[in-house]
Enzyme design. Structure first.
Site, PDB file in Angstrom:
ATOM      1  N   GLY A 108     -12.448 -67.833  15.868  1.00 22.44           N
ATOM      2  CA  GLY A 108     -12.459 -67.137  14.581  1.00 22.44           C
ATOM      3  C   GLY A 108     -13.769 -67.319  13.824  1.00 22.44           C
ATOM      4  O   GLY A 108     -14.125 -66.476  12.989  1.00 22.44           O
ATOM      5  N   GLU A 111     -15.939 -64.752  15.209  1.00 22.58           N
ATOM      6  CA  GLU A 111     -15.409 -63.471  14.723  1.00 22.58           C
ATOM      7  C   GLU A 111     -15.757 -63.252  13.250  1.00 22.58           C
ATOM      8  O   GLU A 111     -16.055 -62.137  12.836  1.00 22.58           O
ATOM      9  CB  GLU A 111     -13.886 -63.428  14.940  1.00 22.58           C
ATOM     10  CG  GLU A 111     -13.540 -63.346  16.424  1.00 22.58           C
ATOM     11  CD  GLU A 111     -12.073 -63.634  16.714  1.00 22.58           C
ATOM     12  OE1 GLU A 111     -11.557 -64.661  16.239  1.00 22.58           O
ATOM     13  OE2 GLU A 111     -11.439 -62.827  17.406  1.00 22.58           O
ATOM     14  N   GLU A 131     -10.903 -69.202  23.120  1.00 21.58           N
ATOM     15  CA  GLU A 131      -9.435 -69.118  23.008  1.00 21.58           C
ATOM     16  C   GLU A 131      -8.738 -69.310  24.346  1.00 21.58           C
ATOM     17  O   GLU A 131      -7.639 -69.859  24.415  1.00 21.58           O
ATOM     18  CB  GLU A 131      -9.033 -67.778  22.391  1.00 21.58           C
ATOM     19  CG  GLU A 131      -9.314 -67.653  20.891  1.00 21.58           C
ATOM     20  CD  GLU A 131     -10.727 -67.188  20.571  1.00 21.58           C
ATOM     21  OE1 GLU A 131     -11.591 -67.177  21.473  1.00 21.58           O
ATOM     22  OE2 GLU A 131     -10.965 -66.836  19.402  1.00 21.58           O
TER      23      GLU A 131
END
Ligand code: CAA
Length: 257
Positions: A108, A111, A131
Protein backbone atom coordinates in the site's frame (compact mmCIF):
# COMPACT_ATOMS: atom_id res chain seq x y z
CA UNK A 1 -7.82 19.75 13.34
CA UNK A 2 -5.80 17.38 15.55
CA UNK A 3 -4.39 14.24 13.95
CA UNK A 4 -2.93 11.10 15.55
CA UNK A 5 -1.14 9.36 12.69
CA UNK A 6 0.01 12.22 10.48
CA UNK A 7 1.69 15.61 10.89
CA UNK A 8 0.39 18.54 8.88
CA UNK A 9 2.09 21.85 8.14
CA UNK A 10 2.35 24.47 5.42
CA UNK A 11 5.61 25.57 3.82
CA UNK A 12 4.84 28.69 1.80
CA UNK A 13 2.22 27.62 -0.72
CA UNK A 14 2.85 23.91 -0.18
CA UNK A 15 0.73 21.73 2.10
CA UNK A 16 2.96 19.08 3.70
CA UNK A 17 1.58 15.86 5.16
CA UNK A 18 4.01 13.54 6.99
CA UNK A 19 2.92 9.98 7.74
CA UNK A 20 3.71 9.49 11.39
CA UNK A 21 3.62 5.88 12.62
CA UNK A 22 7.40 5.43 12.71
CA UNK A 23 7.34 2.40 15.02
CA UNK A 24 5.16 0.53 12.51
CA UNK A 25 7.14 1.70 9.46
CA UNK A 26 4.17 3.98 8.65
CA UNK A 27 1.94 0.97 8.02
CA UNK A 28 -1.35 2.27 6.67
CA UNK A 29 -4.35 1.63 8.90
CA UNK A 30 -7.84 3.08 8.63
CA UNK A 31 -7.10 5.96 10.98
CA UNK A 32 -4.00 7.04 9.08
CA UNK A 33 -5.73 6.82 5.71
CA UNK A 34 -8.80 8.72 6.97
CA UNK A 35 -6.56 11.46 8.32
CA UNK A 36 -4.40 11.56 5.20
CA UNK A 37 -7.37 11.93 2.86
CA UNK A 38 -8.95 14.55 5.12
CA UNK A 39 -5.74 16.59 5.33
CA UNK A 40 -5.07 16.41 1.61
CA UNK A 41 -8.66 17.39 0.73
CA UNK A 42 -8.45 20.33 3.19
CA UNK A 43 -5.29 21.56 1.48
CA UNK A 44 -7.01 21.08 -1.87
CA UNK A 45 -9.78 23.42 -0.71
CA UNK A 46 -7.42 26.03 0.77
CA UNK A 47 -6.93 29.04 -1.52
CA UNK A 48 -3.36 29.81 -0.45
CA UNK A 49 -2.09 26.30 -1.21
CA UNK A 50 -0.89 25.43 -4.71
CA UNK A 51 0.58 21.96 -4.30
CA UNK A 52 0.57 19.13 -1.77
CA UNK A 53 3.47 16.98 -0.61
CA UNK A 54 3.15 13.59 1.12
CA UNK A 55 6.17 12.11 2.85
CA UNK A 56 7.23 9.58 5.48
CA UNK A 57 10.55 9.31 7.28
CA UNK A 58 14.09 8.28 6.29
CA UNK A 59 13.45 4.56 6.90
CA UNK A 60 9.99 4.21 5.43
CA UNK A 61 7.60 6.15 3.27
CA UNK A 62 5.13 3.38 4.18
CA UNK A 63 5.64 -0.40 4.47
CA UNK A 64 2.14 -1.16 3.21
CA UNK A 65 -1.27 -1.77 4.63
CA UNK A 66 -1.25 -2.57 8.34
CA UNK A 67 -0.98 -6.37 8.23
CA UNK A 68 -1.74 -6.71 11.94
CA UNK A 69 -5.02 -4.78 11.54
CA UNK A 70 -5.97 -6.85 8.49
CA UNK A 71 -4.91 -10.35 9.45
CA UNK A 72 -8.24 -11.48 10.98
CA UNK A 73 -10.51 -9.69 8.53
CA UNK A 74 -13.30 -11.63 6.85
CA UNK A 75 -14.31 -11.16 3.25
CA UNK A 76 -17.53 -9.49 4.43
CA UNK A 77 -15.55 -6.99 6.48
CA UNK A 78 -13.25 -6.31 3.56
CA UNK A 79 -16.20 -5.87 1.19
CA UNK A 80 -18.26 -3.64 3.46
CA UNK A 81 -15.72 -1.69 5.47
CA UNK A 82 -12.46 -2.04 3.63
CA UNK A 83 -10.05 0.79 4.28
CA UNK A 84 -8.56 0.08 0.84
CA UNK A 85 -11.38 2.18 -0.62
CA UNK A 86 -10.08 5.15 1.34
CA UNK A 87 -7.29 5.38 -1.22
CA UNK A 88 -9.95 6.51 -3.73
CA UNK A 89 -10.29 9.77 -1.77
CA UNK A 90 -6.98 10.88 -3.24
CA UNK A 91 -8.40 10.70 -6.76
CA UNK A 92 -10.64 13.68 -5.93
CA UNK A 93 -7.69 16.02 -5.40
CA UNK A 94 -7.40 18.73 -8.08
CA UNK A 95 -4.09 20.26 -7.08
CA UNK A 96 -0.81 18.50 -7.86
CA UNK A 97 0.30 15.97 -5.24
CA UNK A 98 3.92 14.87 -4.92
CA UNK A 99 5.23 11.91 -2.94
CA UNK A 100 8.66 12.37 -1.34
CA UNK A 101 9.82 8.79 -0.75
CA UNK A 102 12.73 7.56 1.34
CA UNK A 103 13.21 3.97 2.50
CA UNK A 104 10.48 1.40 2.03
CA UNK A 105 7.51 2.09 -0.25
CA UNK A 106 5.99 -1.38 -0.17
CA UNK A 107 2.51 -2.72 -0.85
CA UNK A 108 0.00 0.00 0.00
CA UNK A 109 2.98 2.36 0.46
CA UNK A 110 4.01 1.88 -3.16
CA UNK A 111 0.35 2.20 -4.15
CA UNK A 112 0.04 5.43 -2.17
CA UNK A 113 3.12 6.87 -3.91
CA UNK A 114 1.68 5.83 -7.28
CA UNK A 115 -1.60 7.56 -6.41
CA UNK A 116 0.33 10.84 -6.34
CA UNK A 117 1.07 12.82 -9.50
CA UNK A 118 4.86 12.77 -9.19
CA UNK A 119 7.38 10.88 -7.07
CA UNK A 120 10.71 12.24 -5.81
CA UNK A 121 12.81 9.48 -4.27
CA UNK A 122 15.82 9.36 -2.00
CA UNK A 123 18.69 7.08 -3.05
CA UNK A 124 17.71 4.60 -0.34
CA UNK A 125 14.11 4.25 -1.57
CA UNK A 126 12.83 0.75 -2.40
CA UNK A 127 9.60 0.13 -4.25
CA UNK A 128 7.79 -3.20 -4.15
CA UNK A 129 4.50 -5.09 -4.02
CA UNK A 130 5.29 -7.91 -1.58
CA UNK A 131 1.65 -8.96 -1.01
CA UNK A 132 2.33 -12.41 -2.54
CA UNK A 133 4.62 -13.14 0.41
CA UNK A 134 1.62 -12.85 2.77
CA UNK A 135 -0.78 -14.74 0.55
CA UNK A 136 -2.64 -11.89 -1.18
CA UNK A 137 -2.26 -9.49 -4.11
CA UNK A 138 -2.16 -5.69 -4.19
CA UNK A 139 -5.61 -4.23 -3.51
CA UNK A 140 -5.13 -0.47 -3.81
CA UNK A 141 -4.14 -0.10 -7.44
CA UNK A 142 -0.80 -1.95 -7.46
CA UNK A 143 -1.54 -4.27 -10.34
CA UNK A 144 -3.07 -1.45 -12.41
CA UNK A 145 -0.98 1.67 -11.80
CA UNK A 146 2.28 -0.25 -11.62
CA UNK A 147 1.64 -2.03 -14.93
CA UNK A 148 0.75 1.25 -16.62
CA UNK A 149 3.92 2.86 -15.22
CA UNK A 150 6.60 0.18 -15.67
CA UNK A 151 4.99 -2.20 -18.18
CA UNK A 152 3.91 -5.83 -17.93
CA UNK A 153 7.29 -7.52 -17.65
CA UNK A 154 8.53 -5.70 -14.55
CA UNK A 155 5.04 -5.50 -12.99
CA UNK A 156 4.66 -9.28 -13.26
CA UNK A 157 7.98 -9.84 -11.51
CA UNK A 158 7.09 -7.39 -8.76
CA UNK A 159 3.56 -8.69 -8.12
CA UNK A 160 4.19 -12.41 -8.62
CA UNK A 161 7.72 -12.72 -7.29
CA UNK A 162 8.27 -9.83 -4.85
CA UNK A 163 10.92 -8.13 -6.97
CA UNK A 164 11.73 -4.75 -5.46
CA UNK A 165 13.10 -1.76 -7.36
CA UNK A 166 15.89 0.51 -6.19
CA UNK A 167 15.38 4.24 -6.73
CA UNK A 168 17.68 4.07 -9.78
CA UNK A 169 15.67 1.21 -11.31
CA UNK A 170 12.39 2.96 -10.54
CA UNK A 171 13.68 6.02 -12.41
CA UNK A 172 14.86 3.90 -15.33
CA UNK A 173 11.46 2.18 -15.63
CA UNK A 174 9.48 5.41 -15.46
CA UNK A 175 7.90 4.87 -12.05
CA UNK A 176 9.35 8.02 -10.49
CA UNK A 177 10.44 11.52 -11.51
CA UNK A 178 13.85 11.90 -9.91
CA UNK A 179 16.37 10.42 -7.48
CA UNK A 180 17.99 12.69 -4.93
CA UNK A 181 20.49 12.10 -2.11
CA UNK A 182 19.05 10.85 1.19
CA UNK A 183 19.89 14.21 2.76
CA UNK A 184 18.22 16.36 0.08
CA UNK A 185 15.17 14.43 -1.09
CA UNK A 186 12.63 16.34 1.01
CA UNK A 187 14.10 19.74 0.11
CA UNK A 188 14.09 18.80 -3.58
CA UNK A 189 10.50 17.61 -3.39
CA UNK A 190 9.53 20.82 -1.58
CA UNK A 191 11.30 22.89 -4.25
CA UNK A 192 9.41 21.02 -6.98
CA UNK A 193 6.10 21.48 -5.13
CA UNK A 194 6.84 25.21 -4.61
CA UNK A 195 7.60 25.59 -8.32
CA UNK A 196 4.25 23.98 -9.20
CA UNK A 197 2.48 26.16 -6.63
CA UNK A 198 3.73 29.30 -8.41
CA UNK A 199 2.36 28.28 -11.81
CA UNK A 200 -0.99 29.24 -13.35
CA UNK A 201 -3.38 27.35 -11.04
CA UNK A 202 -6.13 26.62 -13.56
CA UNK A 203 -3.67 25.43 -16.20
CA UNK A 204 -2.00 23.14 -13.65
CA UNK A 205 -5.37 21.80 -12.56
CA UNK A 206 -6.64 21.12 -16.07
CA UNK A 207 -3.23 19.80 -17.15
CA UNK A 208 -3.44 17.21 -14.36
CA UNK A 209 -6.99 16.33 -15.36
CA UNK A 210 -5.96 15.92 -19.00
CA UNK A 211 -2.94 13.69 -18.25
CA UNK A 212 -5.10 11.52 -15.98
CA UNK A 213 -7.61 11.10 -18.82
CA UNK A 214 -4.89 9.20 -20.68
CA UNK A 215 -5.35 6.39 -18.13
CA UNK A 216 -9.08 6.16 -18.65
CA UNK A 217 -9.92 6.91 -22.27
CA UNK A 218 -9.15 5.77 -25.80
CA UNK A 219 -6.79 8.01 -27.78
CA UNK A 220 -9.55 9.75 -29.73
CA UNK A 221 -11.65 10.30 -26.59
CA UNK A 222 -8.56 11.55 -24.76
CA UNK A 223 -7.65 13.96 -27.54
CA UNK A 224 -11.22 15.25 -27.56
CA UNK A 225 -11.17 15.73 -23.77
CA UNK A 226 -7.80 17.48 -23.93
CA UNK A 227 -9.05 19.85 -26.63
CA UNK A 228 -12.11 20.80 -24.58
CA UNK A 229 -9.98 21.53 -21.52
CA UNK A 230 -7.55 23.54 -23.68
CA UNK A 231 -10.39 25.63 -25.16
CA UNK A 232 -11.90 26.12 -21.70
CA UNK A 233 -8.77 27.92 -20.54
CA UNK A 234 -9.47 30.66 -23.12
CA UNK A 235 -12.28 31.76 -20.79
CA UNK A 236 -9.72 32.46 -18.03
CA UNK A 237 -8.03 35.72 -17.08
CA UNK A 238 -4.82 33.74 -16.67
CA UNK A 239 -4.77 32.82 -20.37
CA UNK A 240 -5.11 36.53 -21.32
CA UNK A 241 -2.50 37.52 -18.73
CA UNK A 242 -0.07 34.74 -19.65
CA UNK A 243 -0.10 35.47 -23.36
CA UNK A 244 -0.01 39.28 -22.86
CA UNK A 245 2.91 38.92 -20.44
CA UNK A 246 4.79 36.92 -23.09
CA UNK A 247 4.17 39.69 -25.66
CA UNK A 248 5.15 42.40 -23.13
CA UNK A 249 8.28 40.42 -22.13
CA UNK A 250 7.33 40.50 -18.43
CA UNK A 251 6.51 37.92 -15.76
CA UNK A 252 2.84 36.90 -15.66
CA UNK A 253 0.80 37.55 -12.52
CA UNK A 254 -1.59 34.65 -12.02
CA UNK A 255 -5.04 35.14 -10.52
CA UNK A 256 -6.29 31.56 -10.68
CA UNK A 257 -9.34 32.90 -12.54
N1 CAA B 1 1.93 -3.77 8.81
C1 CAA B 1 2.03 -3.78 10.15
N2 CAA B 1 3.22 -3.61 10.80
C2 CAA B 1 4.32 -3.45 10.06
C3 CAA B 1 4.30 -3.46 8.66
C4 CAA B 1 3.02 -3.61 8.02
N3 CAA B 1 2.86 -3.57 6.70
N4 CAA B 1 5.54 -3.29 8.20
C5 CAA B 1 6.34 -3.18 9.28
N5 CAA B 1 5.61 -3.29 10.41
C6 CAA B 1 6.08 -3.25 11.79
C7 CAA B 1 6.72 -4.56 12.19
O1 CAA B 1 5.75 -5.51 12.55
C8 CAA B 1 7.58 -4.11 13.35
O2 CAA B 1 6.75 -3.93 14.45
P1 CAA B 1 7.19 -4.60 15.91
O3 CAA B 1 8.45 -3.83 16.26
O4 CAA B 1 6.03 -4.28 16.79
O5 CAA B 1 7.43 -6.03 15.67
C9 CAA B 1 8.03 -2.72 12.91
O6 CAA B 1 7.10 -2.28 11.91
C10 CAA B 1 9.41 -2.70 12.30
O7 CAA B 1 9.44 -3.66 11.25
P2 CAA B 1 10.58 -4.79 11.12
O8 CAA B 1 11.06 -5.19 12.46
O9 CAA B 1 10.03 -5.88 10.27
O10 CAA B 1 11.71 -3.95 10.38
P3 CAA B 1 12.79 -4.48 9.32
O11 CAA B 1 13.69 -3.34 9.07
O12 CAA B 1 13.36 -5.78 9.74
O13 CAA B 1 11.93 -4.79 7.97
C11 CAA B 1 10.27 -4.33 6.27
C12 CAA B 1 11.24 -3.73 7.32
C13 CAA B 1 11.08 -4.97 5.13
C14 CAA B 1 9.48 -3.15 5.73
C15 CAA B 1 9.36 -5.39 6.93
O14 CAA B 1 8.76 -4.81 8.08
C16 CAA B 1 8.23 -5.87 6.05
O15 CAA B 1 8.44 -6.72 5.22
N6 CAA B 1 7.01 -5.31 6.25
C17 CAA B 1 5.82 -5.78 5.54
C18 CAA B 1 5.78 -5.32 4.09
C19 CAA B 1 4.56 -5.87 3.39
O16 CAA B 1 4.35 -7.05 3.26
N7 CAA B 1 3.71 -4.91 2.92
C20 CAA B 1 2.48 -5.26 2.22
C21 CAA B 1 1.32 -5.15 3.17
S1 CAA B 1 -0.19 -5.74 2.44
C22 CAA B 1 -0.76 -4.45 1.50
O17 CAA B 1 -0.18 -3.38 1.44
C23 CAA B 1 -2.06 -4.71 0.74
C24 CAA B 1 -2.51 -3.61 -0.17
O18 CAA B 1 -2.26 -3.64 -1.36
C25 CAA B 1 -3.35 -2.52 0.32
Amino acid sequence: MAYNSILVETRGKVGLVTLNRPKAMNALNAELLHELVQAVLSFDAEAGIGAILITGNERAFAAGADIKAMSDATVTEMLTGSFVELFDGLRKVKKPVIAAVAGYALGGGCELAMSCDMIVAAENARFGQPEVTIGVIPGAGGTQRLTRAVGKAIAMEMVLNNRTLSAGEALLYGLINRVVSNERYLDEALALASELAERAPLAVRLGKEAVNKAYELSLSEGLEAERRLFYMLFASQDQKEGMQAFVDKRKAEWQGK
